[in-house]
Design an enzyme around this catalytic site. Structure first.
Site, short mmCIF file in Angstrom:
data_model
loop_
_atom_site.label_atom_id
_atom_site.label_comp_id
_atom_site.label_asym_id
_atom_site.label_seq_id
_atom_site.Cartn_x
_atom_site.Cartn_y
_atom_site.Cartn_z
N ARG A 41 0.80 -1.22 0.00
CA ARG A 41 0.00 0.00 0.00
C ARG A 41 0.83 1.27 0.00
O ARG A 41 0.65 2.14 -0.84
CB ARG A 41 -0.95 0.01 1.21
CG ARG A 41 -1.95 1.15 1.17
CD ARG A 41 -2.86 1.17 2.38
NE ARG A 41 -3.62 -0.06 2.51
CZ ARG A 41 -4.48 -0.28 3.50
NH1 ARG A 41 -4.66 0.64 4.44
NH2 ARG A 41 -5.14 -1.42 3.57
N HIS A 87 -8.43 -3.00 -7.52
CA HIS A 87 -8.10 -2.31 -6.27
C HIS A 87 -9.38 -2.05 -5.46
O HIS A 87 -9.97 -0.98 -5.56
CB HIS A 87 -7.41 -0.98 -6.60
CG HIS A 87 -6.67 -0.36 -5.45
ND1 HIS A 87 -5.46 -0.84 -4.98
CD2 HIS A 87 -6.96 0.71 -4.67
CE1 HIS A 87 -5.04 -0.09 -3.98
NE2 HIS A 87 -5.94 0.86 -3.77
N TYR A 131 -17.23 14.39 -13.99
CA TYR A 131 -17.05 15.55 -14.86
C TYR A 131 -15.74 15.54 -15.63
O TYR A 131 -15.65 16.09 -16.72
CB TYR A 131 -17.13 16.85 -14.04
CG TYR A 131 -18.43 17.06 -13.33
CD1 TYR A 131 -19.63 17.16 -14.05
CD2 TYR A 131 -18.50 17.16 -11.95
CE1 TYR A 131 -20.84 17.36 -13.40
CE2 TYR A 131 -19.71 17.36 -11.29
CZ TYR A 131 -20.87 17.45 -12.02
OH TYR A 131 -22.06 17.64 -11.38
#
Length: 764
Positions: A41, A87, A131
């Site tokens: 990680r 993930h 967006y």
């Protein structure tokens, strides 16, 4: 312990409840979590410089065919692909990671090209993923180059439905080029970005000379090259030591640069001249990871708090280029003094900690120095080169096998056609008659009729010759470490041309330049010196009138309040306030409220105990000596400088026992050689000032001994000038007694009645 959704355990089943010490069970599970955090990680792999979330993002975008020359796709589509296949974490975390890969002010060489609002250097967040749109950059493509050539291992994804690469094999040196940061359990990493041209040159040096000295590498790699530019102002020795050990820190400063300046000196100093001798400072680059909006707020707050009185205003005139304007209070301000003060008080100077903690090829975390990092990266690239070569050799061997079969078929074309036409099972007949393999026979039987022309046979022989030549070259490469190093150098030099310092993306942005010795100055030196009159009331309300007013004039106070202390000072002075509990407090004369109202309670400025009473207040004079005395008649001499306090809580100076209080603070005048003490019992004693110890704190020594009451007043004087005191009435008349020998005794005496005419209130 069995989980609730499993239902009750069967009586004869293996133990469903494990009886184990809680400490052991917790430590074992926490260790698993810690290792997962470290290796899967938070820490980057030195081979491609990526953490898993970044690697999965880029891999998913590659699978979606988001190449630099393709159309953009919605970021939400990419995030969904990453979450669903690779993930399984929060969508916000994945999108935030993707946004950072696209920000040119966060990454030195962005790996994602964004379209839409991906945040800005002011610190504003990106628009929502629905967006914005994204695709890969050329840098990301070069980082992933060779994924289809057997260069790296692939592992199953979390649900075993897909595969993902362990690392990316590309030659782009991403770890040092883009840096990395992360916090795991018990360890962290923080690596700045660097110039690719310098990284490649240093790598070539290590390949050429494995025993190269660290000092030589630091001549090539000057230091970090940050996305937002700026200046690194540490000494070469400090920078070199950090890279040698893998731990250290750098001071990063904003760049002052005025493009429209009249002279080169003004341009480099950031000074923009205006009319009439006026000028302003221009900031063109800010330190890495400092949001511009936050920085301007900091500077504005410094102005509001009057911490830098020589700064008048700050304006943000930025467009695509940063332009922060600093307006000095007057044209006589020293620009360097203004810069130094802002470096100290704001994020115009920050510190970046270097911690090159990475995962090596065995996924083991370790802190590496620069040379060790480059050596490990070179070893990984050599391994990738060998894998690519072996993969290509296998492909060539497969193709040569087929070509051999095709050529045999062309040499015996009529017999092959006859077998195919006459035999029900032509495959075993052909294999037995011509000694063909299963693959060769299958390929011949699948040939199209149009391939049976003479030209095709010539092309097959030419392809075979070319493949044999390539096979020979690749085998030589695989057998020779020297050839492998030469190939790696050639490939690195080709990459270097794309990121050379003469290119727009490759040009160095951060200047490495050791700063001049810090200008030693006090913030008090920036306060304009003006006369002021300080008024402190009996109830502790303080104010300051402009100029040196008449101290005998009438001052207005709240009902029931009256004047306690009034004295002249300068706005640059420090004011000292003594309380009867033996503590001393410090105020800046420039910080006092004006005299139009009643002022403000002094207890809002310093933390005076509610039960304490103010004994004295005056303007500090450096080098002055004072005599402190308690109601018990004990005291000592102290330097005024030892009374200054740095905090609101003040400084505890006089140690008081029982009911004792600090009673008097006497200013020792120049040339004073004797002390006069009078008690409540109206006894006066005079002794040499030399008998008084000079201390920085304590309860002191006995000045006068009393049977009843305590000390009333104390003062110092010159014996040859006599002891003076104010007469009764208005106090305008002063009497001086010259013959003091009859009261002069050793310190600590009881004393005798004072001279005729001494004030009835026992005050000098």
């Amino acid at each position: 312990m069995a989980s609730k959704d499993q239902g009750p355990a069967e009586p004869d089943s293996p133990a469903a409840i494990v009886d184990a010490p809680f400490e052991t069970a917790l430590s074992e599970r926490y260790l698993v979590y810690a290792l997962s955090t470290i290796t899967a990680r938070s820490l980057p792999d030195l081979r491609d410089g990526l953490k898993p979330v970044h690697r999965r993002l880029l891999w998913a975008m590659r699978q979606l065919r988001l190449s630099p020359d393709s159309a953009y796709k919605k970021s939400a589509r990419v995030v969904g692909e990453v979450l669903g296949k690779y993930h399984p974490h929060g969508d916000t975390a994945v999108y935030d990671a993707m946004v950072r890969l696209a920000q040119p002010f966060a990454l030195r060489y962005p790996l994602v090209e964004g379209q839409g609002n991906f945040g800005n250097i002011d610190g504003d967040n990106a628009a929502a993923a629905r967006y914005t749109e994204a695709r890969l950059t050329k840098t990301a493509i070069s980082l992933m180059a060779g994924l289809d050539e057997g260069t790296v291992d692939f592992v199953p994804t979390y649900n075993n439905e897909e595969e993902e690469p362990v690392i990316f094999p590309g030659l782009f040196p991403n770890l040092l080029a883009n840096g990395a940061s992360g916090i795991a359990v018990g360890m962290a990493t923080n690596i700045p970005s660097h110039n690719v041209d310098e990284v490649i040159e240093a790598t070539l040096e290590v390949i050429e000379n494995p025993a190269v000295e660290h000092a030589r590498l630091m001549q090539i790699m000057q230091g970090p090259d940050l996305a937002t530019g700026g200046l690194i102002v540490d000494s070469p020795e400090t920078i070199s030591a950090a890279y040698e050990t893998g731990r250290g820190s750098f001071r990063i400063r904003a760049r002052f640069h005025a493009a429209e300046a009249e002279s080169a000196a003004d341009r480099d100093a950031g000074i923009e001249r205006l009319g009439g001798g006026q000028w302003q400072l221009i900031i063109s680059e800010i330190p890495y990871q400092v949001p511009k909006g936050k920085l301007i707020e900091q500077i504005a707050q410094v102005i509001a708090d009057k911490k830098v009185p020589i700064l008048e205003d700050v304006r943000d005139e930025s467009d695509e280029q940063i332009r922060i304007v600093l307006v000095p209070r007057s044209r006589n301000v020293d620009p360097e003094l203004l810069k130094e003060s802002l470096y100290r008080l704001t994020d115009l100077e920050t510190r970046f900690g270097l911690n090159m903690n990475v995962l090596d090829a065995t996924r083991t975390p370790m802190v590496m120095g620069l040379k060790e990092l480059l050596q490990n990266w070179i070893a990984s690239q050599i391994d990738i080169l060998q894998r690519r070569t072996r993969h290509r050799l296998a492909k060539i061997a497969d193709r040569l096998e087929l070509l051999e079969g095709y050529i045999i078929a062309f040499l015996n074309l009529d017999r092959v056609i006859e077998i195919i036409r006459t035999e029900d099972e032509p495959k075993p007949v052909m294999m037995a008659e011509f000694g063909l393999t299963d693959r060769q026979t299958e390929a011949i039987l699948n040939m199209r009729l149009r391939s049976l022309r003479k030209l095709e046979e010539m092309q097959l022989r030419q392809e075979k010759d070319e493949l044999l030549k390539e096979q020979d070259e690749l085998q030589k490469l695989l057998d020779s470490p020297a050839r492998q190093r030469t190939r790696l150098k050639r490939d690195l030099n080709a990459l270097r041309k794309e990121y050379g310092k003469d290119t727009a993306l490759g040009a160095r942005r951060t200047t490495i330049d050791e700063a001049e010795p810090t200008v030693e100055f006090s913030m008090d030196a920036m306060i304009e010196k003006e006369p002021t009159t300080v008024i402190l009331s009996a109830r502790g309300w303080i104010r300051a009138a402009k100029g040196h007013a008449d101290l005998s004039q009438e001052w207005k106070f709240k009902e029931g309040d009256e004047l306690a202390f009034a004295f002249h000072a300068q706005t640059t002075d420090k004011l000292l306030i003594a309380t009867d509990d033996g503590r001393f407090y410090t105020l800046g004369a420039d910080k006092l409220p004006g005299a139009r109202g009643f002022g403000e309670p002094v207890r809002t400025m310093v933390d005076i105990d509610n039960s304490a009473h103010i004994v004295s207040a005056w303007a500090h004079k450096p080098g002055e000596r004072l005599l402190l005395a308690s109601t018990l008649g004990k005291g000592f001499v102290i330097k005024s400088d030892d009374l200054l306090a740095e905090t609101r809580k003040g400084r505890a100076v006089m140690t008081l026992k029982g009911d004792a209080k600090l009673a008097r603070v006497a200013h020792i005048g120049e040339g004073h050689d004797h002390v006069a003490v009078v008690g409540d019992n109206r006894k006066l004693v005079v002794f040499n000032l030399e008998e008084m110890p000079e201390m920085s704190r304590g309860q002191g020594v006995q000045l006068q001994r009393y049977r009843d009451g305590g000390m009333a007043d104390v003062t110092t004087f010159r014996l040859e000038e006599g002891l003076s005191w104010q007469m009764g009435g208005t106090g305008e008349r002063t009497r001086t007694e010259m013959e003091m020998w009859q009261w002069k005794v050793a310190r600590g005496g009881a004393g005798r009645m004072p001279p005729q005419g001494f004030p009835r209130d026992n005050r000098f």
